[in-house]
Motif scaffolding. Structure first.
Motif, PDB file in Angstrom:
ATOM      1  N   ALA A 336       0.848  -1.105  -0.019  1.00 43.69           N
ATOM      2  CA  ALA A 336      -0.057  -0.155  -0.013  1.00 43.69           C
ATOM      3  C   ALA A 336       0.918   1.118  -0.061  1.00 43.69           C
ATOM      4  O   ALA A 336       0.389   2.142  -0.759  1.00 43.69           O
ATOM      5  N   ARG A 337       2.009   1.229   0.793  1.00 42.94           N
ATOM      6  CA  ARG A 337       2.770   2.461   1.015  1.00 42.94           C
ATOM      7  C   ARG A 337       3.626   2.724  -0.574  1.00 42.94           C
ATOM      8  O   ARG A 337       3.964   3.702  -0.921  1.00 42.94           O
ATOM      9  N   GLN A 338       3.854   1.637  -1.009  1.00 46.44           N
ATOM     10  CA  GLN A 338       4.523   1.593  -2.461  1.00 46.44           C
ATOM     11  C   GLN A 338       3.460   2.333  -3.483  1.00 46.44           C
ATOM     12  O   GLN A 338       3.754   3.001  -4.536  1.00 46.44           O
ATOM     13  N   PHE A 339       2.288   1.865  -3.415  1.00 44.02           N
ATOM     14  CA  PHE A 339       0.989   2.682  -4.188  1.00 44.02           C
ATOM     15  C   PHE A 339       0.934   4.068  -3.921  1.00 44.02           C
ATOM     16  O   PHE A 339       0.888   4.823  -4.978  1.00 44.02           O
ATOM     17  N   VAL A 340       1.023   4.323  -2.913  1.00 51.31           N
ATOM     18  CA  VAL A 340       1.013   5.900  -2.453  1.00 51.31           C
ATOM     19  C   VAL A 340       2.087   6.502  -3.025  1.00 51.31           C
ATOM     20  O   VAL A 340       2.253   7.768  -3.813  1.00 51.31           O
ATOM     21  N   TRP A 341       3.451   5.995  -3.013  1.00 55.09           N
ATOM     22  CA  TRP A 341       4.575   6.528  -3.835  1.00 55.09           C
ATOM     23  C   TRP A 341       4.503   6.415  -5.019  1.00 55.09           C
ATOM     24  O   TRP A 341       4.989   7.560  -5.829  1.00 55.09           O
ATOM     25  N   ARG A 342       3.914   5.511  -5.881  1.00 59.21           N
ATOM     26  CA  ARG A 342       3.654   5.270  -7.279  1.00 59.21           C
ATOM     27  C   ARG A 342       2.891   6.413  -7.662  1.00 59.21           C
ATOM     28  O   ARG A 342       3.198   7.185  -8.623  1.00 59.21           O
ATOM     29  N   THR A 343       1.833   6.770  -6.953  1.00 57.54           N
ATOM     30  CA  THR A 343       1.063   7.717  -7.387  1.00 57.54           C
ATOM     31  C   THR A 343       1.493   9.353  -7.230  1.00 57.54           C
ATOM     32  O   THR A 343       1.116  10.006  -7.966  1.00 57.54           O
ATOM     33  N   ILE A 344       2.151   9.403  -6.104  1.00 54.96           N
ATOM     34  CA  ILE A 344       3.108  10.595  -5.989  1.00 54.96           C
ATOM     35  C   ILE A 344       3.768  11.147  -7.021  1.00 54.96           C
ATOM     36  O   ILE A 344       4.012  11.998  -7.740  1.00 54.96           O
ATOM     37  N   VAL A 345       4.599   9.981  -7.515  1.00 50.05           N
ATOM     38  CA  VAL A 345       5.892  10.091  -8.762  1.00 50.05           C
ATOM     39  C   VAL A 345       4.942  10.490 -10.016  1.00 50.05           C
ATOM     40  O   VAL A 345       5.126  11.359 -10.764  1.00 50.05           O
TER      41      VAL A 345
END
Length: 716
Positions: A336-345
């Motif tokens: 889930a945290r990686q998804f948030v990071w991908r979304t930000i990028v």
């Protein structure tokens, strides 16, 4: 047969190409805006250096000029430029083989390259888009969504259905058959390539994660790291961040709607692997401390209790289960945290390209005409909100029933919704309610009674191998969380997101309604129809046991109806393809569908006059002979032209004003009963703009009629 089923993208692409192969259509003339985007475009026709493509808009006007349309599409313009060069070379080669008589017959057309060279490329691009659409379906729908008893149709059949619907839909004729609309297909190609890159890499990470998740020994070794590291970092960097970003940049410079490519990726990722915000929040903030505490207590109690071996084994098993649960929870939290990071990028990447594109517009805004989009430019909020949403309803109608297709919906073509008494308000409210329900399900999910990770086509089978299922299990099989996610993907990731910049929500665009803007968004509608077919087959055989004996008939009956729909679409697409090959056919079909548009009325009358069908042209141009009202409006229009001529400026160039004044004089001539006065008005119309073919032809015809009348009088 296996070869055909295993490569549905090839066959749907081939169907898309065959649907538009018609010699009459391919060799037709330049229609609609083709003159502005190809013939008169100084970049395409070579009047300026090709490098000027990076300084001018899609119509050849410099971006820093106030009259620029601000449609900066260098990728599309470059393809037209290359196409133009090849077309001129082919034309020169063909003329060298013609006889002198044929050359004289073609003298008037020697400056116009053959249109088939442009249209063939458009047809091939449509085939590529359809193939990519078909390939993309495999990342959206499960591998066995359509199954009926012994007929396990699986993902290939679903892909064939969606690809065939997209390939043959009549709405696409405005894009494929119109040279100017090539940008829609180029934008769609780069849009879909970004999705395939992202989805392929993302799914590879997820699959490896599931494989290692099922192996308890390896889970312990990966408890401190995310399982997505199993895919090499450079592949993830390239497939998730770099290549989609490059494709998104190429997409936006093919047509502006490509700016939402990365938004669609985020929506797909969110719905595919998380489903709703509540689930994502639970994964982000889940704590494994309670689970670890319980596990430690279980182990301690095991050591102090040596009298009961069975209890000890049970406790140890429970401790191992709790430990695995804690590890799985940690993996979900990292995911889930990686998804948030991908979304930000991806959001930052989108803002960079969109900001760059905005700067290229310069200090002036696009030169839009309010009459082309009265709904978007409406001053009252109620009128603007309800009228714009009503346009969405019309797009949905065209997707389902593609009969009312026209290249022009400007002016008073579509009545605006100005009050609550309008019956169309109910349709708008229904659409808002449906959208609100869909958005709410993306926030909290839905009580479907099923886990999307474990639901399969055999989920109706009860536990412990019991093949009997309850009505509640049948409903869960028919309507589950996976189905909800697929519906939301279709609506928001592949219908609304590509349509966002044409929706009049973020910015007001220069058109109220146009078939071409739903070229890529129609992908979502095709997915919804395929899902509907799938669920009808499943629901009929599952919820009604009486249909179980007739599932063979249901299976073939459903696909027969689908084939019948595709045949109807093919015929309609063929008719629209031919209409877009000839200006008279195009505006005649538009006039039959939308006779209220003054722009359609004028163009249809103009094309009739070019064919010397003056009686019909006059009937179209003044259907009710309301000359008293028209003369008042004409006098006001003449005053406006004089005011603009005094103001000056780049927007009020003399060539543009002269053409407008010439057209107004022609209209005035139609409402003049005195033949001498009518002749003087037509003479002034030609004098104002000698390049106005409509005025010249009308004046010539009038002079011929007057000469014939004089000869008859002399004969008498």
């Amino acid at each position: 047969m296996r070869y055909i089923i295993s490569r549905p993208w090839f066959w749907t692409g081939l169907i898309a190409i065959i649907a538009y192969i018609d010699i009459r259509a391919l060799s037709g003339g330049y229609v609609y805006d083709d003159a502005g985007s190809v013939i008169k475009n100084v970049v395409v026709n070579g009047m300026v250096d090709w490098k000027e493509v990076f300084n001018r808009d899609y119509w050849g006007t410099e971006m820093n000029q106030i009259q620029s349309h601000k449609s900066f599409r260098p990728i599309t313009t470059l393809t037209l430029k290359a196409n133009y060069v090849v077309a001129k070379y082919i034309q020169k080669y063909q003329q060298s083989d013609n006889s002198e008589e044929e050359e004289q017959q073609e003298q008037t057309k020697q400056d116009l390259p053959p249109t088939w060279t442009f249209r063939v490329i458009n047809v091939l691009l449509h085939g590529i888009v359809t193939g990519l659409i078909t390939k993309s379906t495999s990342y959206i729908l499960p591998s066995s969504s359509l199954s009926s008893g012994s007929h396990s149709t699986g993902s290939p059949v679903m892909e064939l259905i969606i690809g065939s619907l997209f390939a043959l839909h009549p709405v696409h004729a405005e894009v494929v058959s119109n040279i100017t609309s090539r940008g829609e297909m180029l934008m769609s190609i780069f849009f879909l390539l970004s999705f395939l890159s992202y989805a392929g890499t993302r799914q590879a990470c997820y699959k490896q994660q599931q494989i290692y998740n099922r192996q308890s020994k390896l889970i312990q070794s990966l408890s401190t790291n995310s399982s997505s590291i199993l895919v090499p970092w450079w592949k993830r960097l390239l497939g998730i961040y770099i290549f989609p970003w490059i494709c998104m940049t190429l997409s936006i410079f093919s047509k502006e709607q490509g700016a939402t490519a990365l938004i669609s990726l985020v929506i797909w990722d969110f719905l595919k692997y998380h489903g709703n915000l509540v689930s994502l929040q639970r994964k982000l903030f889940i704590s494994s401390s309670n689970t670890n505490t319980k596990t430690n207590k279980s182990i301690i109690s095991t050591k102090n209790d040596d009298d009961d071996d069975d209890d000890t084994k049970t406790t140890v098993a429970a401790a191992a289960h709790d430990d695995a649960t804690a590890t799985t929870a940690k993996i979900e939290r990292d995911e889930a945290r990686q998804f948030v990071w991908r979304t930000i990028v991806l959001a930052v990447e989108t803002l960079i390209v969109v900001g760059w594109r905005y700067v290229l517009n310069g200090e002036s805004s696009p030169d839009f005409i309010v009459a082309q989009n009265p709904a978007g430019f409406a001053e009252e909020r109620f009128t603007r909100a309800f009228s714009v949403t009503w346009i969405y309803c019309l797009y949905i109608r065209d997707a389902i029933y593609p009969y009312y297709l026209s290249p022009d919906w400007s002016g008073n073509s579509i009545d605006l919704i100005t009050n609550w008494n309008d019956p169309r308000v109910m349709a708008v409210l229904a659409l808002w309610y449906f959208a609100a329900q869909s958005l709410w399900s993306m926030v909290v999910g839905a009580d479907t009674g099923g886990n999307p990770e474990i639901i399969t086509n055999n989920s109706s089978i009860g536990s412990k191998g019991n093949t009997k299922s309850s009505p509640k299990d049948n409903i869960n099989w028919y309507w589950n969380e996976t189905t909800l996610r697929q519906i939301n993907m279709s609506i928001w990731a592949f219908s609304f997101s590509p349509f966002l910049l044409s929706s009049n929500i973020l910015v007001v665009v220069g058109l109220m309604k146009a078939d071409r803007v739903i070229y890529l968004p129609l992908f979502g509608f095709c997915i919804l129809e395929a899902l509907l077919i799938s669920k009808l087959l499943q629901g009929a055989t599952t919820m009604r046991p009486a249909f179980e004996r007739r599932k063979e008939q249901l299976f073939w009956g459903a696909h027969f109806l689908l084939m019948f729909q595709l045949i109807i679409y093919s015929g309609r697409t063929h008719a629209r393809n031919l209409a877009w090959s000839d200006s008279l056919q195009l505006w005649e079909s538009a006039y039959l569908v939308n006779p209220r548009s003054y722009h359609t009325m004028y163009n249809y009358g103009y094309e009739l006059s070019l064919k010397q069908r003056y009686v019909e042209a006059e009937a179209v141009m003044r259907p009710n002979r309301q000359c008293d009202k028209a003369n008042v409006l004409l006098d006001e229009a003449f005053r406006v032209i004089e005011e603009k001529r005094k103001e000056g400026g780049p927007r009020n160039s003399e060539s543009h004003l002269s053409r407008s004044e010439s057209n107004l004089l022609v209209a005035k001539a139609h409402c003049t009963e005195d033949y001498q006065e009518k002749g003087r008005v037509l003479y002034r119309a030609v004098e104002k703009d000698q390049t106005n073919d409509y005025a010249v032809n009308l004046a010539t015809s009038f002079m011929e009629k007057m000469q014939q009348m004089e000869e008859l009088q002399r004969g008498d």
